[in-house]
Design a protein around this motif. Sequence first.
Motif, PDB file in Angstrom:
ATOM      1  N   GLY A 190       0.892  -1.242   0.033  1.00 16.97           N
ATOM      2  CA  GLY A 190       0.049  -0.062  -0.018  1.00 16.97           C
ATOM      3  C   GLY A 190       0.708   1.263   0.089  1.00 16.97           C
ATOM      4  O   GLY A 190       2.159   1.220   0.073  1.00 16.97           O
ATOM      5  N   PRO A 191       0.279   2.502  -0.147  1.00 16.40           N
ATOM      6  CA  PRO A 191       1.142   3.475  -0.237  1.00 16.40           C
ATOM      7  C   PRO A 191       1.736   4.250   1.096  1.00 16.40           C
ATOM      8  O   PRO A 191       2.541   5.324   0.906  1.00 16.40           O
ATOM      9  CB  PRO A 191       0.085   4.592  -0.658  1.00 16.40           C
ATOM     10  N   SER A 192       1.467   3.365   2.106  1.00 15.01           N
ATOM     11  CA  SER A 192       2.022   4.090   3.463  1.00 15.01           C
ATOM     12  C   SER A 192       3.550   4.020   3.581  1.00 15.01           C
ATOM     13  O   SER A 192       4.165   2.716   3.211  1.00 15.01           O
ATOM     14  CB  SER A 192       1.596   3.207   4.761  1.00 15.01           C
ATOM     15  N   ASN A 193       4.077   5.149   3.741  1.00 13.65           N
ATOM     16  CA  ASN A 193       5.524   5.057   4.271  1.00 13.65           C
ATOM     17  C   ASN A 193       6.372   4.535   2.894  1.00 13.65           C
ATOM     18  O   ASN A 193       7.267   3.984   2.900  1.00 13.65           O
ATOM     19  CB  ASN A 193       5.892   4.306   5.415  1.00 13.65           C
ATOM     20  N   LEU A 194       5.962   5.286   1.672  1.00  7.53           N
ATOM     21  CA  LEU A 194       6.219   4.701   0.406  1.00  7.53           C
ATOM     22  C   LEU A 194       6.346   5.961  -0.289  1.00  7.53           C
ATOM     23  O   LEU A 194       5.672   6.653  -0.678  1.00  7.53           O
ATOM     24  CB  LEU A 194       5.580   3.656  -0.392  1.00  7.53           C
ATOM     25  N   MET A 195       7.611   5.966  -1.187  1.00  9.55           N
ATOM     26  CA  MET A 195       8.018   6.855  -2.204  1.00  9.55           C
ATOM     27  C   MET A 195       7.941   5.893  -3.614  1.00  9.55           C
ATOM     28  O   MET A 195       8.560   5.026  -3.594  1.00  9.55           O
ATOM     29  CB  MET A 195       9.108   7.570  -2.072  1.00  9.55           C
ATOM     30  N   VAL A 196       7.238   6.088  -4.545  1.00 11.95           N
ATOM     31  CA  VAL A 196       6.893   5.357  -5.516  1.00 11.95           C
ATOM     32  C   VAL A 196       6.814   6.209  -7.092  1.00 11.95           C
ATOM     33  O   VAL A 196       6.289   7.120  -7.210  1.00 11.95           O
ATOM     34  CB  VAL A 196       5.552   4.508  -5.689  1.00 11.95           C
ATOM     35  N   ILE A 197       7.740   5.581  -7.944  1.00 12.56           N
ATOM     36  CA  ILE A 197       7.524   6.184  -9.384  1.00 12.56           C
ATOM     37  C   ILE A 197       7.318   5.096 -10.232  1.00 12.56           C
ATOM     38  O   ILE A 197       8.015   3.903 -10.055  1.00 12.56           O
ATOM     39  CB  ILE A 197       8.877   6.573  -9.707  1.00 12.56           C
ATOM     40  N   GLY A 198       6.527   5.031 -11.135  1.00 10.69           N
ATOM     41  CA  GLY A 198       6.046   3.977 -12.210  1.00 10.69           C
ATOM     42  C   GLY A 198       5.607   4.635 -13.577  1.00 10.69           C
ATOM     43  O   GLY A 198       4.690   4.748 -13.719  1.00 10.69           O
ATOM     44  N   PRO A 199       6.762   4.529 -14.312  1.00 12.76           N
ATOM     45  CA  PRO A 199       6.228   4.648 -15.998  1.00 12.76           C
ATOM     46  C   PRO A 199       5.396   3.318 -16.382  1.00 12.76           C
ATOM     47  O   PRO A 199       5.502   2.415 -15.802  1.00 12.76           O
ATOM     48  CB  PRO A 199       7.618   4.678 -16.443  1.00 12.76           C
ATOM     49  N   HIS A 200       4.743   3.820 -17.157  1.00 10.65           N
ATOM     50  CA  HIS A 200       3.818   2.654 -18.014  1.00 10.65           C
ATOM     51  C   HIS A 200       3.468   3.263 -19.444  1.00 10.65           C
ATOM     52  O   HIS A 200       3.540   4.385 -19.971  1.00 10.65           O
ATOM     53  CB  HIS A 200       2.436   2.635 -17.203  1.00 10.65           C
ATOM     54  N   MET A 201       3.002   2.039 -20.163  1.00  8.50           N
ATOM     55  CA  MET A 201       2.975   2.254 -21.492  1.00  8.50           C
ATOM     56  C   MET A 201       1.937   1.219 -21.948  1.00  8.50           C
ATOM     57  O   MET A 201       1.788   0.412 -21.169  1.00  8.50           O
ATOM     58  CB  MET A 201       4.082   2.136 -22.591  1.00  8.50           C
ATOM     59  N   GLY A 202       0.935   1.595 -23.115  1.00 13.67           N
ATOM     60  CA  GLY A 202      -0.091   0.790 -23.370  1.00 13.67           C
ATOM     61  C   GLY A 202      -0.277   0.642 -24.975  1.00 13.67           C
ATOM     62  O   GLY A 202      -0.046   1.842 -25.624  1.00 13.67           O
ATOM     63  N   LEU A 203      -0.802  -0.268 -25.359  1.00 18.63           N
ATOM     64  CA  LEU A 203      -1.001  -0.506 -26.919  1.00 18.63           C
ATOM     65  C   LEU A 203      -2.487  -1.103 -26.955  1.00 18.63           C
ATOM     66  O   LEU A 203      -2.891  -2.161 -26.246  1.00 18.63           O
ATOM     67  CB  LEU A 203      -0.070  -1.526 -27.527  1.00 18.63           C
ATOM     68  N   GLN A 204      -3.146  -0.520 -27.933  1.00 22.26           N
ATOM     69  CA  GLN A 204      -4.634  -0.858 -28.480  1.00 22.26           C
ATOM     70  C   GLN A 204      -4.373  -1.817 -29.411  1.00 22.26           C
ATOM     71  O   GLN A 204      -4.438  -1.289 -30.933  1.00 22.26           O
ATOM     72  CB  GLN A 204      -5.609   0.000 -28.764  1.00 22.26           C
ATOM     73  N   LEU A 205      -4.098  -3.091 -29.450  1.00 18.19           N
ATOM     74  CA  LEU A 205      -3.742  -4.133 -30.328  1.00 18.19           C
ATOM     75  C   LEU A 205      -4.908  -4.340 -31.497  1.00 18.19           C
ATOM     76  O   LEU A 205      -4.794  -4.287 -32.553  1.00 18.19           O
ATOM     77  CB  LEU A 205      -3.269  -5.409 -29.916  1.00 18.19           C
ATOM     78  N   THR A 206      -6.360  -4.340 -31.007  1.00 15.49           N
ATOM     79  CA  THR A 206      -7.582  -4.439 -31.854  1.00 15.49           C
ATOM     80  C   THR A 206      -8.272  -3.665 -31.026  1.00 15.49           C
ATOM     81  O   THR A 206      -8.296  -3.023 -29.796  1.00 15.49           O
ATOM     82  CB  THR A 206      -7.837  -5.892 -31.978  1.00 15.49           C
ATOM     83  N   LYS A 207      -9.565  -3.544 -31.438  1.00 21.32           N
ATOM     84  CA  LYS A 207     -10.710  -2.753 -30.812  1.00 21.32           C
ATOM     85  C   LYS A 207     -10.926  -3.484 -29.492  1.00 21.32           C
ATOM     86  O   LYS A 207     -11.338  -2.682 -28.483  1.00 21.32           O
ATOM     87  CB  LYS A 207     -11.947  -2.764 -31.781  1.00 21.32           C
ATOM     88  N   SER A 208     -10.850  -4.710 -29.235  1.00 16.84           N
ATOM     89  CA  SER A 208     -11.112  -5.410 -28.072  1.00 16.84           C
ATOM     90  C   SER A 208     -10.092  -5.946 -27.375  1.00 16.84           C
ATOM     91  O   SER A 208     -10.160  -6.555 -26.216  1.00 16.84           O
ATOM     92  CB  SER A 208     -12.075  -6.434 -28.292  1.00 16.84           C
ATOM     93  N   LEU A 209      -8.686  -5.797 -27.870  1.00 12.94           N
ATOM     94  CA  LEU A 209      -7.766  -6.398 -27.153  1.00 12.94           C
ATOM     95  C   LEU A 209      -6.430  -5.095 -26.737  1.00 12.94           C
ATOM     96  O   LEU A 209      -5.906  -4.229 -27.790  1.00 12.94           O
ATOM     97  CB  LEU A 209      -6.910  -7.418 -28.042  1.00 12.94           C
ATOM     98  N   ALA A 210      -6.009  -5.187 -25.385  1.00 11.35           N
ATOM     99  CA  ALA A 210      -5.077  -4.102 -25.267  1.00 11.35           C
ATOM    100  C   ALA A 210      -4.012  -4.767 -24.367  1.00 11.35           C
ATOM    101  O   ALA A 210      -4.388  -5.688 -23.557  1.00 11.35           O
ATOM    102  CB  ALA A 210      -5.609  -3.034 -24.374  1.00 11.35           C
ATOM    103  N   VAL A 211      -2.836  -4.101 -24.258  1.00  7.82           N
ATOM    104  CA  VAL A 211      -1.718  -4.804 -23.491  1.00  7.82           C
ATOM    105  C   VAL A 211      -1.175  -3.286 -22.594  1.00  7.82           C
ATOM    106  O   VAL A 211      -0.890  -2.341 -23.276  1.00  7.82           O
ATOM    107  CB  VAL A 211      -0.680  -5.334 -24.298  1.00  7.82           C
ATOM    108  N   VAL A 212      -0.976  -3.649 -21.685  1.00  7.49           N
ATOM    109  CA  VAL A 212      -0.196  -2.558 -20.627  1.00  7.49           C
ATOM    110  C   VAL A 212       1.040  -3.058 -19.840  1.00  7.49           C
ATOM    111  O   VAL A 212       0.914  -4.046 -19.398  1.00  7.49           O
ATOM    112  CB  VAL A 212      -1.461  -2.077 -19.417  1.00  7.49           C
TER     113      VAL A 212
END
Length: 471
Positions: A363-385
Amino acid sequence: MIRILCSGLWILLAVCGTVFAQAECPNTPQAYGLLRQDEDYQYLSNLACRHDYWDRFKYVQLGSNKDKFLTIGGEIREWYEGFRNASWGSGPQDRNGYLLQRLSIHGDIHVARRIRLFVQLTSDIEAGRNGGPRPVTDESELFFEEAFADITLSRAHSDALVLRLGRQEFELGAGRLVDVREGPNVRQAFDGASLEWKTLSWNIHGFALTPVLNGTGVFDAPPDPGSTFWGVYAVHPIPKTKGGNIDLYYLGIDRQNATFDIDSGHELRHTVGGRFWGSRGGWNYDSEAVFQWGDFGARNIRAWGTGHDTSYTFRSIHLRPKIGATASLGSGTRDNSSSELGTLNPLFPTGFYFGQGGIDLLGPSNLMVIGPHMGLQLTKSLAVVADNNVFWRTRLKDGIYGLGGTLLVSGKGNSERYVGSQPTVGVYCNASRHLSVSAAYGHYFVGSFLTKALPPGRNMDYAALWTTYKF
């Protein structure tokens, strides 16, 4: 001739009145949300709007009045997951994984124009986990997830006021503090009263509640006698920002037996905060900050936290790539001899806090967090993150905590700041309006804080496959 004309006019008015009284059909079918009570199927009184097999159960008229109707719905979720070195190698281990099953059915009864009843019956089962189900979140064989009555005190579009009494769930803001806890098998419910006031420019929730504490048996989900939760949450759009909104809130909690790294005791905590969020063009943004004060035993509470998530979607490029970053900073307690508790309490947060799938360890208590993220919409119904969250302790004298505020690893005698990093990837397929299939994998690289803990932490792997059918 006059009689004939009058008769024809009356017939024409009657026919037109019937036609115009029919509910308009939406351009697309209503999506199923996390809170099923928010769905409104009264438009299905118009038979021309019914195209799905389940539509016949979404509007069942009760008597001659079209305002009196029954909606039936449900959900089937099958979730298989497994860990290598679960909890960084501490506690029972299971190489074969285990199954988490959720079966739920609900009835939404509009008994009058101003009175509505909603009942949701759920069965959450765990099978195959070494050590049995984890407390609260894995199993509750059969229980009323929700059971409330809505009393509409005002129906005006510009001034709607609804009183809700009974067992209910909440999804407030981004879910950093109050959410249904969708990731785990057993969701978070509350017993009590809430009041929702909607105007043209404000949506305000007020509530006084007791959290539900699920056991593993049948109808074993009583309210927690040692905890009380109350607050006010307001949402207001800001037209000048062209897509921006602001949330303002106050939340209070009273727990008879709270545990932190510094001590255990009675906790009375107040939280005030604000959130600025929205979208414009390809940009999405969400920033939130909170301050907490109160009493913890003989100590004062002074805690704070902030969370941010900004991303940009290249909508004109193939696969619509989306890149962004999250950042989170939660306060901790300065030292064990301090007269203040500085550890952030995340209250009742979402089950999807850091990473994809149900890997959420921290959880976020007593934490410093950095998180890059990216996503692709492969088809109309399929995504990857894909994402990669990196964790450090905010205060070196405080430990690290789980999503529910449970102390996971004490910080006493350990001066290391770096906790670890967690790259994860998720694949999400919405096969239809009803059916979704998802998978996630994550690896946790333990940092110096965990390797010097007792027992020493080990790198962890996580994999999950789940499917959900809603109707």
